[in-house]
Design a protein around this motif. Structure first.
Motif, short mmCIF file in Angstrom:
data_model
loop_
_atom_site.label_atom_id
_atom_site.label_comp_id
_atom_site.label_asym_id
_atom_site.label_seq_id
_atom_site.Cartn_x
_atom_site.Cartn_y
_atom_site.Cartn_z
N SER A 228 -10.71 1.07 -8.99
CA SER A 228 -10.07 0.69 -10.25
C SER A 228 -9.40 1.90 -10.90
N ARG A 229 -9.80 3.11 -10.51
CA ARG A 229 -9.11 4.31 -10.99
C ARG A 229 -7.96 4.72 -10.07
N VAL A 230 -7.72 3.89 -9.05
CA VAL A 230 -6.58 4.08 -8.11
C VAL A 230 -6.58 5.50 -7.54
N ARG A 231 -7.74 5.93 -7.10
CA ARG A 231 -7.86 7.26 -6.51
C ARG A 231 -7.25 7.31 -5.11
N PHE A 232 -6.89 6.17 -4.59
CA PHE A 232 -6.31 6.10 -3.23
C PHE A 232 -5.34 4.92 -3.24
N ASN A 233 -4.43 4.84 -2.30
CA ASN A 233 -3.53 3.69 -2.30
C ASN A 233 -4.17 2.48 -1.63
N TRP A 234 -4.20 1.42 -2.40
CA TRP A 234 -4.79 0.19 -1.89
C TRP A 234 -3.95 -1.01 -2.29
N SER A 235 -4.11 -2.07 -1.52
CA SER A 235 -3.42 -3.32 -1.82
C SER A 235 -4.15 -4.47 -1.15
N VAL A 236 -4.10 -5.62 -1.82
CA VAL A 236 -4.77 -6.82 -1.30
C VAL A 236 -3.74 -7.94 -1.17
N ALA B 169 -5.43 5.33 2.70
CA ALA B 169 -5.01 4.00 2.28
C ALA B 169 -5.95 2.90 2.78
N ILE B 170 -6.14 1.88 1.92
CA ILE B 170 -6.94 0.72 2.32
C ILE B 170 -6.16 -0.55 2.01
N LEU B 171 -5.95 -1.34 3.04
CA LEU B 171 -5.20 -2.58 2.92
C LEU B 171 -6.16 -3.73 3.23
N THR B 172 -6.28 -4.67 2.30
CA THR B 172 -7.24 -5.76 2.49
C THR B 172 -6.51 -7.09 2.61
N PHE B 173 -6.87 -7.87 3.61
CA PHE B 173 -6.36 -9.24 3.73
C PHE B 173 -7.52 -10.19 3.47
N THR B 174 -7.28 -11.15 2.57
CA THR B 174 -8.38 -12.07 2.26
C THR B 174 -7.94 -13.52 2.45
N ALA B 175 -8.91 -14.34 2.76
CA ALA B 175 -8.68 -15.78 2.89
C ALA B 175 -9.92 -16.48 2.38
N PRO B 176 -9.78 -17.37 1.41
CA PRO B 176 -10.97 -18.10 0.94
C PRO B 176 -11.36 -19.15 1.98
N ARG C 230 -4.19 8.09 6.81
CA ARG C 230 -4.93 7.09 7.59
C ARG C 230 -4.85 5.75 6.88
N LEU C 231 -4.98 4.69 7.62
CA LEU C 231 -4.99 3.35 7.02
C LEU C 231 -6.19 2.57 7.53
N LEU C 232 -6.99 2.06 6.58
CA LEU C 232 -8.08 1.16 6.95
C LEU C 232 -7.66 -0.25 6.56
N VAL C 233 -7.72 -1.17 7.50
CA VAL C 233 -7.38 -2.57 7.22
C VAL C 233 -8.67 -3.37 7.18
N VAL C 234 -8.93 -4.01 6.05
CA VAL C 234 -10.10 -4.88 5.93
C VAL C 234 -9.60 -6.31 6.09
N ALA C 235 -10.12 -7.03 7.06
CA ALA C 235 -9.53 -8.33 7.38
C ALA C 235 -10.52 -9.26 8.04
N VAL D 107 0.82 -1.20 0.00
CA VAL D 107 0.00 0.00 0.00
C VAL D 107 0.87 1.27 0.00
N ASN D 108 2.16 1.08 0.24
CA ASN D 108 3.12 2.21 0.24
C ASN D 108 2.57 3.39 1.04
N LEU D 109 2.29 3.11 2.30
CA LEU D 109 1.68 4.12 3.17
C LEU D 109 2.57 5.34 3.31
N GLN D 110 1.96 6.52 3.20
CA GLN D 110 2.70 7.78 3.32
C GLN D 110 2.49 8.39 4.70
N PRO D 111 3.50 9.07 5.22
CA PRO D 111 3.33 9.76 6.51
C PRO D 111 2.13 10.70 6.44
N GLY D 112 1.34 10.72 7.49
CA GLY D 112 0.17 11.60 7.53
C GLY D 112 -1.09 10.96 6.98
#
Lengths: 421, 421
Positions: free
Chosen positions: A135-143, A96-103, A26-31, A19-24
């Protein structure tokens, strides 16, 4: 149980490389709830990078399944608006939004497919706006995947639960290069390699791709202005993120109206908790005109009928069989991982970033250029050791890209040697 | 680990007796991540009662602590708006909210108090509107304790972690009457008893209460129209709920301007993660004019300075020492439980339902009648085996209610014997 050291390293990978989090920020973790210890490690890593607030939107698979199983028929489409709000509040503010998934393949198999499809269709409809920003990458996200007991014991029923979990963490470490001596450097080099491959294919100016394998004889037109897309993406604010880890793929935009022929999936897929096996599709003028599956036909129908764009292609991805995931030599029942084992296509929503200038286009303009739109985006694998992929270029040449599942087009050498590296 | 049977019975108690879920309602469960197995059991119980959607807003104590410890100074007051939205969306729609809480005294002790106070003040400010809907019972809600490893091992450091957890679940079973033969009938009888005690005190027409004990000599005026309030509450839609389980208390409205004298707390309290021990307050004309604590003075100051109403009383509650919680004979470090062991007072927000017609009043009218308003509501215990509580009635009589910590005012007999029961 993963050790604190495993969680710390995985968390740092997610926060720095993903997610390449930047100083300043917020980070939301979906898990999933089972990932709470990992979320805590992410939080430590994020505050160390200067995060202002780290919060977690936890999901619980058994709770969600209980809704599918027990909710009254007319309430199946009920959605918690605040879950959408949580995502939108971060996405719109460029956080930033960071998502962790598990099937949970066993859980999915125990869920009535028609009801499950109604639940996921309702959720997809409510999350449509969020999907666009994403999909337009308006914010930093990673899964990234996260090892859970249910997933681990499904993959390794031969092991004790805790040994299966340890085994799965080891797999995730290998797939995400954390077993290598300098994982962050290894990621840099790997991402560079894939980005160079994109530049090489862009330079070829491809008119159409042809896929040939047992059960598959498919021509996929690529619109003018399509752009090959690698692991690194720049967000609207200009940060370079890697939206999916692991990643071994490069992908681009198929033309929504120029797909012809038939294709057979080479791996099972899980969509909205439903397992689909033995998928076969036939396309005419870009549209699915015939479909079948050995298992999960109802779920498949649910996808195809979600909206007009759901029966057209939105992504085509090239992946060699000898990447890190391909070499693992097994199905993980997670698209996030499995799609990196093999070439694949996706039904539904296309990524505007895979078209030159697409990010700034209206939906209508994007469609007029051949881009597809849908609420759904469902990957299915077509790669195998028998797959041959060739390109027809605008200059009329036919170039073999992949044969026997491996790249045969020689990789460009990096230009860096000439720039004094 | 609690057995599925323990979770099932506790979940049914929460859904039926606590929040009294109605067919067709949504249910939001607010719970620590460790309580995921209980949340799943609640979900089964709720769908069996006709719920349309059960979702969970999970909280993670270590994650929240990580914010207090590591967030930049200027970001301490950052709040996730979507968490407030989740509560408000249910509250405003008259849906049900069930909260499970577990204190973490060891974690709280390891948190810097000034920073923790800033975090909780910010949260309280953002949740103010929700607090109003809640105290006006505009929706069905209930709060119950849940056993977590951190809480259990704090209470029983002499036991193995899993034995401590089992022990704590046993305690919760006793305190919530689940160890009795017919728990739902037992709850009916117990709640009836307390509601009759309320009717009896209402009939006395009390002008002021006097509390006497070592370190305590306090007169608490009760406004005209105050109403004694027992475990059962009718929501705006007319459902009878029990907002707190366990419960052994009856309470009413103190006059915000008519409290005089000094009071010493008899138990520690935890507020916003901070431990406050040895609390002493002196009141003049309803307002705290002097305060001290042996521990947690900063947290205490943070509470008192939250707003104008934070240094005035909002609740007075009578609890005999021989109730189920009193008999347990120990501190649980959870106000939800401990307040039921002993008589207590609360600083801050008063409950409009404890004033005749208060529910329909504007805030100004409520204050004009003597009701207090604040963002905070902080209970502290004053009950002990040495406590004497007497009432001065409007007719000028002085009646001893509690002596040596026990009721001495004879209980009214139920009228039911005359109605053919």
């Amino acid at each position: 149980m993963p050790t604190p050291e495993i969680l710390r390293r995985y968390a740092e990978l997610a926060v720095q490389v993903g997610v390449n989090l930047q100083p300043g920020q917020r980070l939301l973790v979906v898990a999933p709830t089972e990932a709470a210890p990992l979320v805590r490690a992410v939080s430590e890593a994020a505050y160390a990078r200067g995060a202002t607030l780290v919060d977690a939107l936890f999901e619980d698979a058994p709770l969600a399944r209980s809704h599918v199983l027990h909710a009254p028929e007319e309430a199946l489409g009920a959605v918690s608006q605040w879950r959408i709000d949580a995502l939108m509040q971060h996405a719109e503010a460029g956080q930033a939004i960071l998502t962790f998934t598990a099937p949970d393949p066993a859980g999915a198999a125990a869920t009535p497919p028609v009801r499950a499809a109604r639940v996921s269709a309702a959720l997809a409809a409510r999350a449509e706006e969020y999907g666009k920003l994403r999909s337009r990458v308006r914010f930093n996200w990673s899964v990234l995947p996260v090892a859970t007991p249910a997933w681990a014991t499904f993959l390794r029923p031969d092991l004790e639960a805790s040994a299966a979990l340890d085994w799965l963490w080891e797999q995730l470490f290998v797939l995400t290069r954390l077993d290598q001596e300098e994982p962050l450097l290894a990621w840099d080099a790997h991402a560079d390699r894939l980005m160079r491959r994109c530049a090489q294919l862009d330079a070829l100016a491809i008119e159409a791709l042809h896929f040939a394998a047992p059960g598959t004889d498919l021509t996929v037109g690529l619109p003018e202005g399509h752009r090959w897309f690698g692991p690194r993406v720049a967000t609207a604010l200009g940060f370079s993120v890697i939206p999916n880890l692991p990643t071994e793929e490069i992908s681009t935009l198929p033309h929504r109206a120029r797909v012809e022929g038939r294709v057979r999936a080479t791996k099972p897929l899980i969509v909205g908790g439903q397992l689909i096996e033995g998928l076969e599709l036939r396309f005419e003028a870009g549209r699915v005109v015939q479909f079948s599956a050995q298992r999960g036909t109802e779920a498949l129908r649910g996808i195809l009928e979600a909206d007009e764009g759901a029966s057209r292609l939105g992504e085509v991805a090239l992946v060699p069989q000898d990447g890190l995931v391909g070499r693992a030599g097994r199905v993980f029942y997670s698209t996030l991982i499995d799609e990196n084992a093999a070439c694949h296509l996706a039904l539904g929503r296309a990524y505007p970033v895979t078209l030159e200038g697409g990010d700034a286009m209206s939906l209508e303009a994007f469609r007029a250029h051949g881009g597809n739109h849908s609420r759904v985006h469902v990957d299915f694998m077509v790669g195998s050791d028998d797959l041959e992929v060739s390109a027809l270029t605008r200059s009329g040449a036919r170039v073999t890209l992949i044969s026997g599942g491996l790249w045969v087009l020689p990789a460009l050498r990096t230009q860096r040697t000439f720039a004094g590296w």
